[in-house]
Design an enzyme around this catalytic site. Structure first.
Site, PDB file in Angstrom:
ATOM      1  N   ASP A 229       0.819  -1.205   0.000  1.00 47.51           N
ATOM      2  CA  ASP A 229       0.000   0.000   0.000  1.00 47.51           C
ATOM      3  C   ASP A 229       0.864   1.270   0.000  1.00 47.51           C
ATOM      4  O   ASP A 229       1.840   1.362   0.750  1.00 47.51           O
ATOM      5  CB  ASP A 229      -0.845  -0.032   1.296  1.00 47.51           C
ATOM      6  CG  ASP A 229      -1.890   1.053   1.376  1.00 47.51           C
ATOM      7  OD1 ASP A 229      -2.788   1.061   0.531  1.00 47.51           O
ATOM      8  OD2 ASP A 229      -1.801   1.889   2.301  1.00 47.51           O
ATOM      9  N   GLU A 284      13.743 -14.134   1.090  1.00 48.72           N
ATOM     10  CA  GLU A 284      14.052 -15.279   1.959  1.00 48.72           C
ATOM     11  C   GLU A 284      13.146 -16.464   1.627  1.00 48.72           C
ATOM     12  O   GLU A 284      13.366 -17.577   2.097  1.00 48.72           O
ATOM     13  CB  GLU A 284      13.838 -14.898   3.428  1.00 48.72           C
ATOM     14  CG  GLU A 284      14.839 -13.865   3.923  1.00 48.72           C
ATOM     15  CD  GLU A 284      14.386 -13.249   5.242  1.00 48.72           C
ATOM     16  OE1 GLU A 284      13.435 -13.768   5.873  1.00 48.72           O
ATOM     17  OE2 GLU A 284      14.985 -12.225   5.627  1.00 48.72           O
TER      18      GLU A 284
END
Ligand code: GLC
Length: 560
Positions: A229, A284
């Site tokens: 956002d 990751e």
């Protein structure tokens, strides 16, 4: 230390979670050419009859999206916020980032939803509201309690100017002053949106560290990424310099209502560090998507999204097209700019509607909705559908007073119309916003009507997933097929397609002899057109607002 550096040092790599999604094509990222469906959870489906859409409601309706006999066949869903929130901005003011607000269900419901989506080959994106928290978030309640509090510097604070004035002239996204004086400590805090949404200070390494933990919380639960956002708002000038008046229109769209050029508090270079920090966390895990919301001109899109191998987001929305007038020239211009300014090897995320804007069936006209679908689903890039556009939902009346969005954005947030009953099959209770016109447009009727808008969306998505050229091929704009005509080619390997859209509300004809020796119809936005090979390439009639997808045989000796 840089924000990214601080973040990666603060958090050791987490356990890698991965999911296997059946149809994934190797050697490309799943989001390239994908179709994403935005769900506004409050308005999608209500399972417990309280009038508010919820996670079990979404679970009960997955057949609409993928894996059922009449499914749209989308690749992913993006869920707008369902986190705990006092609802000053309908969930974009988060007071607990790692829990589900009770009206939407529970974490168990979310786990069940993720598992059910994955079982259908449907990815799940959540909304990451990173620029600000709710003023009810414990970080902010602590921050505002005293100047010496633990979380004070997690937010932007500044002393009043002479005579108690605001620290500078910055305005919110909505045009109001962006600073509010907090009486307890006699300092102003910054809010780029509503006053109930204080801006986080990403220059403080503890903020990226905490947000990294939030991201990992959801990624470890198996979500496939985030729509990020207001990413262009996270960087600010630490000197708090005043903004200039708007000498020119820096955005090709809505100017700041206060006439300000947000030079020092929007789209700042330091944002790159925030993006990098988020990207490191996403990396990751395998195959996770970060899709940015940045109301920036096309020229700036490449600063936010890269080619997937670097430290930017993977995708960013193109808002120039979303905000274009319905006309072949501005559309062609916006599309060409979006493609031209995307980082090499990448393409924009395109949408015509979302929960902030008026629905495009209302802006462009309901009669334009089928052609808009054909355009959206044949562009190079990632296409994002907003709940309800697939059945041609139009705006409702904006509500007023408590329980309504103060900016009138309610009009595009009315519940999805599942059937023709007064509650639209959305809820057995009283819907939180009135239904607009379920008897005119609803999923049940349209699912079984081959001439409906919903069937067109389904066919176009099917065509897109079956065509490597539509999903991944190059796109070249064609500017000379005639007035009111928007056109482009999509090509990959030997597959060569032409998309041609008559955006005018009168009939016309096109001549394809210069670019093809043969053409076969794959899809049309107007029903009733005969399929198969086109007979006369000199004079192909197009009805008002008709669009075609054609497979071309190139003329001898030419390369499209
Ligand atoms: C984004 C959201 C919008 C919200 C704003 C502040 O633009 O889409 O709904 O008001 O951010 O979070």
């Amino acid at each position: 230390m840089s924000v990214a550096g601080a973040w990666s040092q603060a958090w050791p790599p987490a356990r890698r979670a991965s999911v296997t999604i059946g149809h994934n094509v190797q050697s490309e990222h799943w989001w390239q050419g994908a179709v994403i469906y935005q769900i506004y959870p409050r308005s999608f489906a209500d399972a417990n009859g309280d009038g508010i859409g919820d996670l079990p409601g979404i679970l009960s309706r997955l057949d609409h999206l993928r894996g059922g006999p009449m499914s749209l066949g989308v690749d992913a869903v993006w869920l707008s916020p369902f986190f705990k929130s006092p609802l000053a901005d309908f969930g974009y003011d988060v007071s607990d980032y790692t829990d589900v607000a009770p009206e939407y269900g529970s974490l168990d419901d979310l786990d069940a939803l993720i598992a059910a989506c994955h079982a259908r080959g449907l990815r799940v994106l959540l909304d990451l509201v990173a620029n600000h928290t709710s003023d009810q978030h414990p970080w902010f309640t602590d921050a505002r309690s005293s100047r010496a509090s633990r979380h004070r510097d997690w937010y932007w604070w500044a002393d009043p100017g002479p005579d108690g004035a605001s620290p500078n002239d910055w305005t919110t996204a909505f045009g109001d002053p962006a600073w509010l004086l907090d009486e307890v400590t006699n300092q102003y805090f910054l809010h780029s949106f509503f006053a109930e949404q204080p801006d986080l200070n990403w220059a403080n390494p503890e903020v990226p560290s905490a947000m990294g933990e939030v991201m990992r919380f959801w990624l470890n639960r198996g979500v496939d990424g985030f729509r990020v956002d207001a990413i262009d708002a996270v960087g600010k000038d630490p000197e708090l310099s005043d903004n200039p008046r708007e000498l020119r229109r820096p955005f090709p769209f809505a100017p700041d209502p206060a006439g300000q050029y947000r030079l020092w508090n929007r789209d700042r270079p330091v944002t790159a560090q925030v993006v990098r920090a988020m990207r490191r966390v996403a990396d990751e895990y395998e195959d996770r998507l970060l899709l940015g919301e940045a109301y920036v001109p096309a020229e700036r899109m490449g600063a936010y999204a890269g080619d997937g191998s670097d430290d930017r987001l993977h995708l960013v929305f193109d808002f120039e097209l979303l905000l274009s007038e319905w006309d072949a020239d501005p559309f062609g211009h916006a599309i060409a700019r979006g493609l031209a300014y995307s980082a090499p090897g990448t393409a924009p995320a395109w949408a015509f509607s979302n929960h902030d804007q008026r629905r495009h069936a209302s802006r462009f006209g309901l009669d334009a909705a089928p052609l808009a679908a054909l355009i959206l689903l044949t562009l190079r890039g990632t296409s994002v559908i907003y709940t309800g556009e697939e059945i041609g939902m139009v705006d409702g009346e904006p509500g007023t007073g408590p329980g309504h969005d103060p900016l009138g954005r309610d009009r595009s947030r009315s519940p999805l119309q599942w059937d023709g009953s007064p509650s639209g099959g959305f809820s057995s209770g009283r819907p939180w916003l009135p239904l607009v016109d379920p008897e005119r447009a609803n999923v049940e009727d349209q699912a079984h009507d081959p001439g409906s808008l919903l069937s067109l969306y389904r066919r176009l998505i099917e065509l897109r997933s079956a065509s490597a050229a539509l999903r991944r091929g190059e796109q070249r704009m064609l500017y000379d097929l005639g007035p009111g005509i928007l056109a482009w080619t999509r090509s990959l390997g030997g597959e060569q397609l032409l998309v041609v859209a008559n955006m005018a509300r009168q009939p016309t004809t096109i001549d394809l002899r210069a670019i093809a020796s043969g053409a076969r119809l794959l899809a049309a936005s107007v029903s009733g057109r005969e399929g198969g090979a086109l007979r006369d390439l000199r004079r192909i009639p197009l009805a008002p607002l008709e669009g075609l997808v054609l497979e071309l045989t190139p003329p001898h000796g030419s390369v499209l």
